[in-house]
Design an enzyme around this catalytic site. Structure first.
Site, PDB file in Angstrom:
ATOM      1  CE  LYS A  19       2.288   0.341 -16.512  1.00 40.57           C
ATOM      2  NZ  LYS A  19       1.787   0.364 -15.309  1.00 40.57           N
ATOM      3  CG  ASN A  51      -2.599  -3.074  -9.019  1.00 36.80           C
ATOM      4  OD1 ASN A  51      -2.238  -2.623  -8.693  1.00 36.80           O
ATOM      5  ND2 ASN A  51      -3.652  -4.057  -7.588  1.00 36.80           N
TER       6      ASN A  51
END
Length: 266
Positions: free
Chosen positions: A106, A215
């Site tokens: 990522k 997250n």
């Protein structure tokens, strides 16, 4: 209906990706990952430092890496060159965990610390280099349809537009741009950053996003394990709703019951 979620040639069942930062305890992080039903777990390689290396090492040991796929991320990298170095480090960590074929990254290139918006030029530069190295690159970007297409054209395996500022919980500030990216993209679109509640995760899935990365919305809420489960259900519901196809929006009312054979007409 094919429910599998594919990045490059790798198949996943869950369309929810979970981050590992900002949890209050190792146990809470582990239980949240399990409750989310995710297949992919992302870890910030650059942010492994003297202050948190014990936490990250312990978390890595707690996770069953035969069950979960590691997505190393380059959070904290301010330049393309730094992101490239960290991506290679992440690949080595994946190999040490037994994922010898894991070349995912990522990609985050964020030069300023206050607003944490990604650098489009640095991201494009790093992505081009990493794609040539053979990485499966998932770039984190502002919700810019032109940039998303450019990254797809150079070989990125997915694009990750932000919904709003990372960690802000501001929700879907850029929904129209995300819709354009979804419509134009031939690679998976993973919405990342800013989502605060499950209904927002559902909404981006309803417009056709392929997956969602969460997250802070889980890690910093009052009961992370419960929120992780709620996000799991929300993402699944949004995907099913998009697959089913919503009814057209009309400018007038229409009864749901038939007008014929009414009482008094028989």
């Amino acid at each position: 209906m094919n429910k599998d979620f594919c990045i490059k040639n790798k198949k996943f069942q869950s369309r929810l990706i979970l981050g590992t930062g900002r949890y209050r305890s190792l146990l809470e992080a582990k239980q949240s990952i399990e409750a989310s039903g995710c297949d992919i777990v992302t870890v910030a390689i650059r942010r492994i430092n003297a202050d948190n290396i014990g936490f990250i090492k312990s978390l890595i040991k707690l996770i069953n890496w035969q069950k979960y796929w590691l997505l190393p991320n380059t959070a904290g990298c301010q330049t393309a060159e730094e992101a490239i170095r960290v991506a290679n480090l992440g690949q080595e960590i994946a190999k040490q965990l037994g994922q010898v074929d894991n070349n995912f990254v990522k990609l985050e290139v964020i030069p300023a610390n206050k607003y944490l918006f990604p650098d489009p030029i640095g991201t494009l530069k790093a992505a081009e280099h990493l794609v040539k190295q053979g990485f499966v690159v998932l770039p984190y970007i502002n919700s810019d349809p032109i940039l998303a297409k450019q990254l797809e054209d150079i070989g990125c395996s997915a694009v990750m537009p932000l919904a709003s500022a990372i960690g802000s919980g501001q929700g879907l500030k850029n929904i129209d741009n995300i819709r354009i990216i979804v419509e134009a993209s031939k690679v998976p679109v993973i919405v990342d950053a800013g989502i605060g509640v499950p209904s927002e995760a559902t909404q981006v899935m309803e417009i056709g996003a392929d997956a969602v990365l969460i997250n802070t919305a889980v890690a910093q809420c009052k009961v992370p394990v419960a929120m992780a489960n709620a996000m799991r259900l929300a993402v699944a519901a949004g995907y099913e709703a998009h697959s089913a196809g919503r009814i057209p929006i009309k400018n007038y009312a229409r009864t749901s019951s038939p007008n014929f054979d009414r009482i008094g007409q028989i």
